[in-house]
Design a protein around this motif. Structure first.
Motif, PDB file in Angstrom:
ATOM      1  N   HIS A 367      47.921  27.088  73.995  1.00  0.00           N
ATOM      2  CA  HIS A 367      46.685  26.867  74.764  1.00  0.00           C
ATOM      3  C   HIS A 367      45.711  28.018  74.539  1.00  0.00           C
ATOM      4  O   HIS A 367      44.510  27.790  74.303  1.00  0.00           O
ATOM      5  N   ASN A 368      46.238  29.256  74.583  1.00  0.00           N
ATOM      6  CA  ASN A 368      45.356  30.406  74.351  1.00  0.00           C
ATOM      7  C   ASN A 368      44.816  30.402  72.928  1.00  0.00           C
ATOM      8  O   ASN A 368      43.650  30.736  72.689  1.00  0.00           O
ATOM      9  N   GLN A 369      45.693  29.995  71.976  1.00  0.00           N
ATOM     10  CA  GLN A 369      45.239  29.946  70.584  1.00  0.00           C
ATOM     11  C   GLN A 369      44.146  28.899  70.404  1.00  0.00           C
ATOM     12  O   GLN A 369      43.169  29.121  69.682  1.00  0.00           O
ATOM     13  N   LYS A 370      44.337  27.739  71.076  1.00  0.00           N
ATOM     14  CA  LYS A 370      43.290  26.706  70.997  1.00  0.00           C
ATOM     15  C   LYS A 370      41.988  27.206  71.591  1.00  0.00           C
ATOM     16  O   LYS A 370      40.903  26.943  71.059  1.00  0.00           O
ATOM     17  N   GLU A 371      42.107  27.925  72.707  1.00  0.00           N
ATOM     18  CA  GLU A 371      40.896  28.477  73.311  1.00  0.00           C
ATOM     19  C   GLU A 371      40.235  29.485  72.381  1.00  0.00           C
ATOM     20  O   GLU A 371      39.004  29.504  72.226  1.00  0.00           O
ATOM     21  N   LEU A 372      41.084  30.335  71.728  1.00  0.00           N
ATOM     22  CA  LEU A 372      40.519  31.298  70.781  1.00  0.00           C
ATOM     23  C   LEU A 372      39.885  30.586  69.587  1.00  0.00           C
ATOM     24  O   LEU A 372      38.803  30.970  69.127  1.00  0.00           O
ATOM     25  N   GLU A 373      40.588  29.523  69.097  1.00  0.00           N
ATOM     26  CA  GLU A 373      40.020  28.779  67.968  1.00  0.00           C
ATOM     27  C   GLU A 373      38.727  28.088  68.384  1.00  0.00           C
ATOM     28  O   GLU A 373      37.776  28.022  67.593  1.00  0.00           O
ATOM     29  N   ALA A 375      36.729  29.124  70.766  1.00  0.00           N
ATOM     30  CA  ALA A 375      35.705  30.170  70.868  1.00  0.00           C
ATOM     31  C   ALA A 375      35.240  30.613  69.485  1.00  0.00           C
ATOM     32  O   ALA A 375      34.048  30.836  69.255  1.00  0.00           O
ATOM     33  N   LYS A 376      36.219  30.709  68.546  1.00  0.00           N
ATOM     34  CA  LYS A 376      35.857  31.092  67.187  1.00  0.00           C
ATOM     35  C   LYS A 376      34.977  30.028  66.534  1.00  0.00           C
ATOM     36  O   LYS A 376      33.984  30.338  65.877  1.00  0.00           O
ATOM     37  N   ALA A 377      35.394  28.744  66.747  1.00  0.00           N
ATOM     38  CA  ALA A 377      34.581  27.654  66.178  1.00  0.00           C
ATOM     39  C   ALA A 377      33.190  27.648  66.791  1.00  0.00           C
ATOM     40  O   ALA A 377      32.192  27.404  66.092  1.00  0.00           O
ATOM     41  N   LEU A 383      26.771  30.950  64.678  1.00  0.00           N
ATOM     42  CA  LEU A 383      26.336  31.755  63.537  1.00  0.00           C
ATOM     43  C   LEU A 383      25.788  30.875  62.427  1.00  0.00           C
ATOM     44  O   LEU A 383      24.800  31.227  61.771  1.00  0.00           O
ATOM     45  N   ASP A 384      26.489  29.704  62.208  1.00  0.00           N
ATOM     46  CA  ASP A 384      26.034  28.837  61.121  1.00  0.00           C
ATOM     47  C   ASP A 384      24.674  28.226  61.416  1.00  0.00           C
ATOM     48  O   ASP A 384      23.906  27.936  60.501  1.00  0.00           O
ATOM     49  N   ASN A 385      24.381  28.015  62.687  1.00  0.00           N
ATOM     50  CA  ASN A 385      23.117  27.386  63.047  1.00  0.00           C
ATOM     51  C   ASN A 385      22.027  28.393  63.388  1.00  0.00           C
ATOM     52  O   ASN A 385      20.926  27.998  63.779  1.00  0.00           O
TER      53      ASN A 385
END
Length: 758
Positions: A367-373, A375-377, A383-385
């Motif tokens: 769950h934390n990894q998904k949240e980090l991913e 947040a990263k996404a 950044l991309d936009n």
């Protein structure tokens, strides 16, 4: 193992146990032995066959699992055989000991000489009966002596009762030689028919000495199953009786207990003799019973061993499976099916609790990894936009990452450049020295801020054109968790800002030039016309011609300067846009009708207009001015003596989905086959007074750009070359991208429709 097979095994073992108990009980009962033993023995044999069949199926099942290398089969077989041996070996020893004990016990039974003892007891009974018979004869002889010389009928009833009581007789009588009773005791009414009729002359002849016989019916029983006692009969002739010969008869019945004991001894002797004759059969009987018991016990031990082993290894198998699942990262284990409270079950439960805790921890980490991913996404999407290009370098200025805006800004795919030194990347090399200098200056000036900024002009040389880019770079250094510092560069394309500033400056210059130039033009023109009017009649003909030509030249130049001042004024004036829904194709068709007169003679115009083109929001009057200007410039760009060829095209453009601008746009392109533009001209194409025409003011394209910018569009100018990449220039090409596109198309857009941007 199937639960139905387990239940069948348990039921068969219970049935076998019950049949064994019944078989053992049957051997103890002599009365029901013959009819029950064979039936029970057959049932036990049938049970053995059923258990052998089940064990055969079980053996085939184990063999298949061993060949398939199913985990736990070897352990199950080892445990089952071990448990079976623990039951089979003691059973075999017990069978051998029991067989020896039974054989010796049977031999001991038959070696005790019981037949002799029983014969002695029977003889003892016979001797007692013989003594009673002799005693009865002697007592009867005494009575006969008392009646000697008398008639038998002279005996009184008193004497008879005394004799019966004294000698313990049950019956007494006197009869003559013909067998006719003379008298008898009160209970002897039946003697006439049963006893006296059976006395023969031979018995009478022997009665002088006294004659006795015994009636032994001890084998017979009365209605109450009581054996009949032996009866002693005695006859004695009365010596010297008066008249004819008279005889005395006495009957003595032995006691019932005597008869019972004699009968028991006879039955025991008979049974013993029968048992003695079946010693071998009895030994074989017990051996068969013990063998059946051994087989059932061994088979039950095997079945019970497999059932117990299967139950015991279930926690071990579950633990092994759970260990493999944990090793592969799967912590959601199957619940333990074996219930119990021993140490092995406690170990399994502890392992299950540990795996459950690991599963909860893993789910939390996921769950934390998904949240980090996420947040990263989200950060990557932001950044991309971003319109700003973001570049990340390590402390050695090796490129680590970038966003898509950096690719668009520097017009290069930076993916192959990751890991390269900044000075070795062509598009970024011009920034390296300014950034190094800015970082040194920032380090020399102690400030609280960790940011610094530079502004740099970049030039991109393309085959078709040369682009100038003004970049504002803001840099920052941060230290990561591993202790290494990284450098983040945020690059903003300020070319439109610089261009707008330059345009404003040129507009102010143009406004002042228009004001300063236009003010003296009218007096100059009026003065020239006044001189011509005043002096024309006073001069000679030749001088008049010279005066008129000079005046006409002054007026023409004044008019040219006025036109130039008007163009300056138009350039400086901000265009007023009246947006409305516009069909670009329809506007082009309307404009092209104005050039039909010279088509094929003065020029050739090819139009390739896309179908179902979306409507745009634009000012039709100003776009008409832009398109006229571009078509006119394209025709005039050709060399003298060459038929100008102009190509027009429209198309629908799908923009990148990750961009913040609209997803669709309408493109317009015009291409000529003239001389093209030099790189110097291309670099400052939209600045005033930048022209290739000898009589041009250089304000045409700047005015066009101002109108396109006011329409929120984009305009680019380049040279189109031969074979799309060669350096041979075929002409110039101008591309316009209209971003204000409506969702409603030409087919269903009406006056009352509300246009909506895509």
């Amino acid at each position: 193992m199937n639960k139905y097979l387990k239940s069948f095994f348990i039921g068969t073992m219970a049935l076998g146990t019950g049949l064994l108990v019944a078989l053992a009980l049957a051997t103890r009962s002599s009365s029901n032995f013959q009819e029950q033993y064979s039936i029970l023995l057959a049932l036990n044999v049938g049970t053995i066959i059923v258990m052998l069949t089940l064990l055969g199926f079980l053996a085939v099942w184990l063999w298949r699992r061993l060949r398939q290398n199913v985990f736990g089969t070897r352990l199950l077989t080892r445990f089952a055989l071990s448990f079976a041996l623990l039951g089979i070996i003691p059973s075999i020893l017990l069978f051998l000991i029991s067989t020896m004990f039974v054989s010796r016990t049977i031999d001991t039974w038959f070696n005790l000489k019981l037949d002799t003892a029983l014969e002695a007891g029977l003889n003892f009974g016979r001797e007692g009966l013989s003594r009673a018979s002799e005693q009865t004869r002697d007592n009867l002889e005494r009575v006969s002596l008392e009646l000697q010389g008398q008639n038998a009928d002279q005996a009184s009833s008193l004497h008879i009762d005394s004799w019966l009581k004294t000698y313990r007789w049950q019956a007494m009588a006197a009869f003559d030689k013909q067998g006719k009773p003379l008298w008898q005791n009160s209970d002897g009414s039946q003697l006439d028919n049963h006893v006296l009729s059976g006395i023969t002359p031979e018995m009478m002849a022997k009665s002088q000495e006294g004659w006795t016989w015994v009636e032994d019916e001890s084998d017979a029983q009365d209605g109450e199953n009581v054996p009949l006692p032996p009866v002693i009969h005695a006859i004695k002739e009365i010596p010297k009786a008066t008249g004819q010969a008279h005889y005395l008869y006495a009957q003595r019945v032995m006691p019932i207990n005597f008869a019972k004991k004699v009968l028991d001894i006879q039955n025991g002797l008979r049974d013993y003799q029968a048992t003695e004759s079946s010693r071998t059969s009895l030994r074989n009987l017990y051996r068969v019973t013990l063998s059946v018991t051994l087989l059932l016990t061994m088979l039950a031990a095997l079945a019970a061993a497999f059932l117990i082993a299967n139950r015991m290894i279930q926690p071990i198998l579950w633990l092994a499976q759970a260990t493999r699942m944990v090793a592969t990262g799967h912590y959601a284990l199957v619940p333990q099916r074996v219930k119990g409270s021993d140490e092995l079950i406690q170990l399994v439960d502890s392992f299950g609790d540990m795996a459950q805790q690991l599963n909860v921890t893993q789910l939390s980490l996921q769950h934390n990894q998904k949240e980090l991913e996420a947040a990263k996404a989200y950060s990557e999407a932001v950044l991309d936009n971003l319109s700003s290009g973001v570049l990340v370098f390590n402390h050695d200025f090796m490129l680590e990452s970038f966003n898509r805006s950096a690719n668009r800004m520097f017009q290069t795919d930076l993916t192959p450049c990751v890991g390269q030194y900044m000075a070795q990347i062509d598009v970024l090399a011009p920034l390296f020295e300014p950034i190094q200098e800015a970082m040194r200056n920032h380090a020399n000036h102690a400030t609280d801020s960790n940011n610094w900024r530079i502004q740099q002009n970049l030039t991109f040389n393309r085959a078709q054109h040369t682009d100038d880019l003004t970049v504002s770079v803001q840099g920052s250094r941060f230290i990561a968790e591993d202790g290494e510092d990284s450098i983040v560069l945020v690059c903003d394309d300020i070319s439109p800002i610089v261009s707008a500033q330059r345009t404003l400056a040129w507009g102010e210059v143009a406004r002042r030039l228009a004001h300063e130039i236009k003010n003296p033009l009218t007096p100059i023109q009026l003065s020239a016309e006044r001189l011509n009017m005043k002096l024309h009649d006073k001069l000679e003909e030749a001088d008049q011609y010279l005066l008129e030509r000079s005046t006409r030249t002054i007026v023409n130049q004044v008019m040219a300067l006025q036109n130039m001042a008007d163009e300056f004024r138009n350039y400086a004036r901000a265009p007023e846009i009246a947006f409305s829904a516009l069909d670009l194709n329809e506007l082009l068709r309307e404009i092209l009708t104005l050039y039909e007169a010279g088509e094929g003679v003065k020029y050739r115009i090819h139009a390739d207009l896309a179908e179902s083109l979306p409507l745009i929001l634009a000012d039709a009057q100003q776009l008409r001015q832009v398109l006229h200007n571009l078509i006119k410039n394209a025709i005039e760009a050709h060399e003298t003596g060459v038929l100008p060829v102009v190509e027009l095209s429209t198309n629908k453009v799908e923009l990148q989905s990750d961009s913040l601008i609209h997803s669709q746009a309408v493109g317009f392109s015009i291409r000529d086959y003239g001389t093209g533009f030099s790189p110097k001209i291309l670099a400052r194409m939209f600045e005033p007074y930048n022209t290739t025409k000898s009589g041009g003011t250089g304000l045409g394209l700047p005015v066009v750009k101002k109108i396109i910018d006011a329409h929120h569009g984009k305009i680019t100018v380049k040279n189109h070359t031969k074979n799309d990449g060669q350096n041979e220039i075929l002409g110039a090409q101008i591309d316009i991208l209209f971003l204000n596109v409506l969702q409603t198309d030409n087919s269903n857009f009406g006056v009352n429709d509300t246009p909506r941007l895509i």
